[in-house]
Each structure stands twice: as C-alpha cells, then as structure tokens.
Design a protein around this motif. Sequence first.
Motif, PDB file in Angstrom:
ATOM      1  N   UNK A 345       0.800  -1.220   0.000  1.00  0.00           N
ATOM      2  CA  UNK A 345       0.000   0.000   0.000  1.00  0.00           C
ATOM      3  C   UNK A 345       0.827   1.260   0.000  1.00  0.00           C
ATOM      4  N   UNK A 346       2.149   1.123   0.138  1.00  0.00           N
ATOM      5  CA  UNK A 346       3.045   2.254   0.029  1.00  0.00           C
ATOM      6  C   UNK A 346       2.770   3.365   1.031  1.00  0.00           C
ATOM      7  N   UNK A 347       3.031   4.579   0.608  1.00  0.00           N
ATOM      8  CA  UNK A 347       2.937   5.721   1.502  1.00  0.00           C
ATOM      9  C   UNK A 347       1.508   5.966   1.967  1.00  0.00           C
ATOM     10  N   UNK A 348       0.541   5.566   1.143  1.00  0.00           N
ATOM     11  CA  UNK A 348      -0.869   5.720   1.520  1.00  0.00           C
ATOM     12  C   UNK A 348      -1.193   4.869   2.732  1.00  0.00           C
ATOM     13  N   UNK A 349      -0.672   3.641   2.768  1.00  0.00           N
ATOM     14  CA  UNK A 349      -0.913   2.761   3.905  1.00  0.00           C
ATOM     15  C   UNK A 349      -0.308   3.339   5.179  1.00  0.00           C
ATOM     16  N   UNK A 350       0.858   3.933   5.058  1.00  0.00           N
ATOM     17  CA  UNK A 350       1.525   4.546   6.216  1.00  0.00           C
ATOM     18  C   UNK A 350       0.673   5.684   6.781  1.00  0.00           C
ATOM     19  N   UNK A 351       0.185   6.530   5.890  1.00  0.00           N
ATOM     20  CA  UNK A 351      -0.681   7.641   6.323  1.00  0.00           C
ATOM     21  C   UNK A 351      -1.980   7.136   6.930  1.00  0.00           C
ATOM     22  N   UNK A 352      -2.574   6.154   6.290  1.00  0.00           N
ATOM     23  CA  UNK A 352      -3.864   5.637   6.766  1.00  0.00           C
ATOM     24  C   UNK A 352      -3.751   5.017   8.151  1.00  0.00           C
ATOM     25  N   UNK A 353      -2.545   4.542   8.493  1.00  0.00           N
ATOM     26  CA  UNK A 353      -2.324   3.973   9.822  1.00  0.00           C
ATOM     27  C   UNK A 353      -2.090   5.060  10.867  1.00  0.00           C
ATOM     28  N   UNK A 354      -2.142   6.321  10.446  1.00  0.00           N
ATOM     29  CA  UNK A 354      -2.028   7.433  11.383  1.00  0.00           C
ATOM     30  C   UNK A 354      -0.620   7.891  11.684  1.00  0.00           C
ATOM     31  N   UNK A 355       0.331   7.497  10.850  1.00  0.00           N
ATOM     32  CA  UNK A 355       1.722   7.875  11.096  1.00  0.00           C
ATOM     33  C   UNK A 355       2.097   9.116  10.298  1.00  0.00           C
ATOM     34  N   UNK A 356       2.949   9.931  10.890  1.00  0.00           N
ATOM     35  CA  UNK A 356       3.313  11.222  10.295  1.00  0.00           C
ATOM     36  C   UNK A 356       4.237  11.039   9.096  1.00  0.00           C
ATOM     37  N   UNK A 357       4.234  12.054   8.244  1.00  0.00           N
ATOM     38  CA  UNK A 357       5.150  12.119   7.112  1.00  0.00           C
ATOM     39  C   UNK A 357       6.103  13.296   7.300  1.00  0.00           C
ATOM     40  N   UNK A 358       7.246  13.205   6.694  1.00  0.00           N
ATOM     41  CA  UNK A 358       8.192  14.321   6.613  1.00  0.00           C
ATOM     42  C   UNK A 358       8.193  14.827   5.171  1.00  0.00           C
ATOM     43  N   UNK A 359       8.743  16.006   4.957  1.00  0.00           N
ATOM     44  CA  UNK A 359       8.778  16.562   3.597  1.00  0.00           C
ATOM     45  C   UNK A 359      10.057  17.370   3.406  1.00  0.00           C
ATOM     46  N   UNK A 360      10.348  17.658   2.136  1.00  0.00           N
ATOM     47  CA  UNK A 360      11.468  18.511   1.754  1.00  0.00           C
ATOM     48  C   UNK A 360      10.954  19.543   0.766  1.00  0.00           C
TER      49      UNK A 360
END
Length: 457
Positions: A345-360
């Motif tokens: 599920x890639x980055x979508x799965x990570x977000x859907x599990x409620x975990x934060x993202x970082x950005x540049x």
Amino acid sequence: MNAPQTRSLASPIVDEGLGNSAYLVDLGDGRALVVDPPCDTRRLRVQAGRAGLRIAFVADTHLHADFLSGARQLAADEGAQVLASAAGRRAFEHRGLADEDEVDLGGLRLRALATPGHTDEHLAFLLLDGARPVGVFTGGSLIVGAAARTDLLGAERTEELARAQYASLQRLAALPDHVEVWPTHGAGSFCSAPPGADRTSTIGREKAANPLLNAPDADTFTARLVGNLGSYPAYFDRLTEVNRQGPAIVTGPPVLAPLNVDQARALLADGAVVVDVRPVADFTAGHIPGAISNPLRPQFGTWLGWLIDPDTPVVIVRNPDQDATDLSWQALTIGHQNLAGELTGGITAWQSAGHALASLGLVDAAHLGDRPVVDVRQDAEYTAAHVPAAVHVELGAIPEHAAGLERRPYVVMCGHGERAVTAASLLARAGHHGLAVLAGGPDDWAKATGHSLQAGR
C-alpha cells in the motif's frame, strides 16, 4: 566458415545504469558465445532466443568488481562452458586460460591475451575467423576513448597496475587497425569510462583518437590515467571475491515480500532502513521520516550499493506503477540481497495507519535566490561547471560528511534532481533542517538567471 560482417559478429547488450556491455556472438551453427554477462541474464536470453541460439560458451574477461557475473548462472541453466583466466582462481567449474591459449568455438576461435592493469588476472579475448582477427573483447583494458581504472586493488598498487595497463594497451594497439574493439566498460561506468555514445570502436580509431593510447611513454600514460581517477561505489570492494567464489545460483526471479505497516515498523525499530524509490516530486511532498530517497531508474542499483550497507535490511516504498522486478534485479546485480520486503500500500498505507510524514522543499532554478547550495555531482562534473559559491560534496561521500557540514538551509543540486533528493534525504537523517531539492541542474540555473557557471575548484 564464412563469418558474417565484422560488426554483426558481436551484439552488445548495454546496461545503461552500470555503463557496461555484455556481448552475444552468433557462432554460425546454432550456438552462441556470451562475454561478460551480469547475473540478470534476461535480455541476453531473449536476444539469443530470438536468434534461435543456444548459449554454449560464456567468457569473463576479469573478476568483476561492479556487478555479479552471470557466467556461473549460464553454466547452470544452459550447460555453457565458462572460460576465464586460470590466474583468477575461481572456485567453481570453468576452463582456466593462460596467455595465448585458444578455444575452438566451431569455426571461429577465441585467443586469450593477458592484459593486466584493471585487474591482475585480466584477459582480453581475440576473436579469429581462421587466421584473421576480427574483433577483441577488451573488458576493462582498452575502452572507447580511455582505459579502465587501476586502483581497485588498493592505492599502494595503483601506479604499478597503471604501468601494466600501459603495456596491455600497447599490446592491443599492435593488432590490425580493422579489428573491432568490444569493451565491457563504457559511458556511465565508474571504471573510468569517459562520456560518449559509442560503445564499440576499432583499433584504428582508438590509435587515432584515444589520448591514453597515444601517450608517448609509460610515465605519461600513468600520470594521465591516475590523475583522472574518481571515486567509485563501496560495493566494488567486495564483489570481486564474490565473483571469484561464484555468485549463488538464482532459481527464480527475485521478489519483494509484502510487509504491512506494523511489520515495517518492527523492522525499522530493529535497524532496517526505508529506501523510497518514488520520483523526486513524490518523495519531497511526503515520505516516511528517516527514509532514504533513491528514485527507481537505471542507476538505482549503483546508489543502493554505494550508500546502503549490505548487512542493513531494506524496506522498499514504491508507487504501484513502478516495476518491482526491475528494482529487485538491480539490487541483486550489485550484490545487495538484503531487501526485507516492500510496504504494502506504500505511503498511503503509512498515512492511513495514522503515522506522520516528513517533507522537503522542491524549488526550480528561477527561485533559488541566494540560498546556499550543496552540489553533489561527481568531482569531474563539478570541476567542469558549477554554480558559484556552491559547496561540493559528492553524493557517495554525504554519509561521511553530513555531520560536519555547517547547518544551513541548503538547496541540494545535481544534474537533474535524482541524486540531489538522495543527498537531501541523507542530510535530513543526519539532523539537517530546512532543506530543499533543486529541480534541475547548473545549466538550468544559468539559463534561468542569466549568470555564468564557474569552472574549476
């Protein structure tokens, strides 16, 4: 046997990412010779199949440092006889050859020529039709416009091997001018191949145009060759021995195991690293904190092997439209066999599990302004032309120098953006903040600003 035209005898199969060529030779009787194949033999097999050829012989010019050889694999799968230098002491079944030994290929003949320099046991293979030499597989000795590097066995032997390389090139230059030159290393290889589109040449063309072949003596040759040696990937230091022992036989296509978010997090807690292969814009917009960006492209394997310790488990994050098989083969080709799996599920799965993202940040050349720049291209690229005042650290050296680099809101740049985003992700892992990636390179900056690039250091 009436051989085909010289140019059709050896068909190069080019790996644009590694900058190398393998060769397929139609022996005229339904059989084929393969020279310097990588462990990913898919394209070779397809080409041989289309031509109705059975691979009967496979020759390695030297113990390769930049990729896992496919010679042992083709022996296992096709029953091919492996031809290689006896001095290489390979630990698997092969026919060991010494200088001037010949192999009857069924009309054509292959003559081994000792050509040390790139490695101690290096052989070139001269292809003969009767008494007439038609082409020579030069491996890492004579290459188009140059000669391969001589520092792979350590700095203390670099000059000695450079002088051996000089003698080897002089030996090859004594061949008739019409003889085709079929090198393994070419543009894009870290074995000191210069840029350029030509993958093959002739002895005559190289005598006319190759500055190393035209060196008047061994001293001049050595100074020219050693003076232009750049850095090379870390995995070069271990693959030679793997190839000597014989790479493991691959029994099926490499696959990525599926990992759910909890499994991925457990692996990360235990020391694994996320390698995010999505395009630059996707990674900069949002990624798993601490992830290393390495956009999937032909050079993916090189940078994976350069920057990630082979003992470190890797969790892959990719987009659904990116080829997992290509990714896995690239990793295997440079000997990285510790891909723990991919995040389902890639980055979508990570977000859907409620975990934060970082950005540049991602900026174009027109909006760079006066922000400090880190240029992560190779030394030769930077010296040729760079943005004035840019700090230069090669991408391969970023992990070593990140902690000591002054903490500033850098814009990281390379030629297009892929190496820059990798460097920025490594700097972020080392605690740098306020980073951005330049979408483009020095030429884009010059065009956007109307300012001139600077040459030299």
